[in-house]
Design a protein around this motif. Structure first.
Motif, PDB file in Angstrom:
ATOM      1  N   TRP A  71      35.195  23.174   6.340  1.00  0.00           N
ATOM      2  CA  TRP A  71      36.222  23.322   5.348  1.00  0.00           C
ATOM      3  C   TRP A  71      36.848  22.313   5.330  1.00  0.00           C
ATOM      4  O   TRP A  71      37.683  21.649   6.121  1.00  0.00           O
TER       5      TRP A  71
ATOM      6  N   TRP B 165      37.718  27.861  -1.927  1.00  0.00           N
ATOM      7  CA  TRP B 165      37.057  27.005  -2.795  1.00  0.00           C
ATOM      8  C   TRP B 165      38.267  27.225  -4.073  1.00  0.00           C
ATOM      9  O   TRP B 165      38.278  28.204  -4.747  1.00  0.00           O
TER      10      TRP B 165
ATOM     11  N   SER C 254      40.686  22.765  -1.945  1.00  0.00           N
ATOM     12  CA  SER C 254      39.842  23.316  -1.075  1.00  0.00           C
ATOM     13  C   SER C 254      38.432  23.255  -1.251  1.00  0.00           C
ATOM     14  O   SER C 254      38.058  23.475  -2.582  1.00  0.00           O
ATOM     15  N   ARG C 255      37.539  22.767  -0.362  1.00  0.00           N
ATOM     16  CA  ARG C 255      36.092  22.343  -0.680  1.00  0.00           C
ATOM     17  C   ARG C 255      35.386  22.792   0.623  1.00  0.00           C
ATOM     18  O   ARG C 255      36.162  22.766   1.705  1.00  0.00           O
ATOM     19  N   PHE C 256      34.235  23.179   0.351  1.00  0.00           N
ATOM     20  CA  PHE C 256      33.358  23.415   1.657  1.00  0.00           C
ATOM     21  C   PHE C 256      33.151  21.848   2.367  1.00  0.00           C
ATOM     22  O   PHE C 256      33.220  21.006   1.617  1.00  0.00           O
TER      23      PHE C 256
END
Length: 253
Positions: A35, A175, A187-189
């Motif tokens: 993450w 996300w 937020s991003r993977f």
């Protein structure tokens, strides 16, 4: 009954080879962040802070600066309880003991994928592929639900003694973007999450080919044939079938 390892050629089949590749990806994913969070704050006008969270209790990036910002609203990194992270958990941080067990989940699904690929016969291989796919989906589904719940819990149990008062509870998304006070986060993977998704995708493909001994080469040939590659090539003709040229035609007049 004695167990016999399948022949090496059997692992060229998609239904055996792909689970082995997925097993390797699940383990390798532990080396990369799951993450990623980018943070813009007025306290840091010239830079964007970055956080990277792993499947085990580790936070990389600007976690020190983010901890300093979060304390103003009473939001703290979780306490994994059974595993000492690379930061000092705050006494008011929520307990997330399952974070310490994250690597076990990845190793378990990896071991199961390898075990399925080594099935001694087709019948048990097909049953294993079904169980593997269902089990993997269940494991990661529970993990995602648990992570989202813990994010909700952390955002709704803010420290009442924090310097900044009156901040409403919030839930950081897995996300997307969100804003709290004067802090905007995205937020991003991470790479590890994408590797895990790829591994699950490989298991889906292996399940699809569970009734076939097709290899990657077989699938490629079938696809090329379907799209018509090579159909426009003219067949070789024998010398006697060659059309009469202009010069020959004139000579015959």
């Amino acid at each position: 009954m004695d167990y016999e390892i399948p022949e090496k050629s059997a692992f060229l089949e998609l239904r055996r080879g792909l689970p082995l590749l997925a097993a390797a990806l699940f383990v390798a994913a532990l080396l990369f962040p799951m993450w990623r969070i980018a943070v813009d704050a007025v306290q840091y006008p010239q830079t964007t802070l970055h956080l990277e969270l792993y499947a085990y209790p580790r936070i990389a990036g600007d976690y020190g600066e983010m901890a300093s910002l979060n304390k103003y609203i009473g939001f703290y990194y979780p306490d994994p309880v059974y595993w000492q992270p690379n930061y000092e958990p705050h006494p008011r941080a929520i307990d997330v003991p399952e974070w310490s067990l994250g690597p076990l989940a990845f190793i378990a699904v990896s071991a199961c994928a390898a075990f399925v690929a080594l099935a001694p016969d087709t019948k048990r291989l097909k049953r294993g592929l079904i169980a593997q796919l269902v089990g993997t989906a269940a494991v990661f589904g529970v993990m995602l639900a648990d992570i989202q719940y813990r994010l909700y819990q952390a955002g709704h149990t803010l420290d009442p003694d924090a310097p900044v008062m009156g901040v409403d509870g919030f839930t950081p998304p897995l996300w997307g973007s969100y804003e709290v006070a004067n802090i905007t986060s995205y937020s991003r993977f991470g790479v590890g999450a994408y590797m895990s998704m790829l591994a699950v995708g490989l298991l889906v493909v292996a399940f699809y080919f569970r009734d076939s001994d097709a290899t990657a080469r077989d699938v490629a040939r079938a696809w090329l044939s379907r799209v018509g590659v090579g159909d426009d090539e003219e067949p070789d003709s024998s010398p006697g079938d060659e059309p009469v040229g202009t010069e020959d035609a004139e000579a015959g007049r």
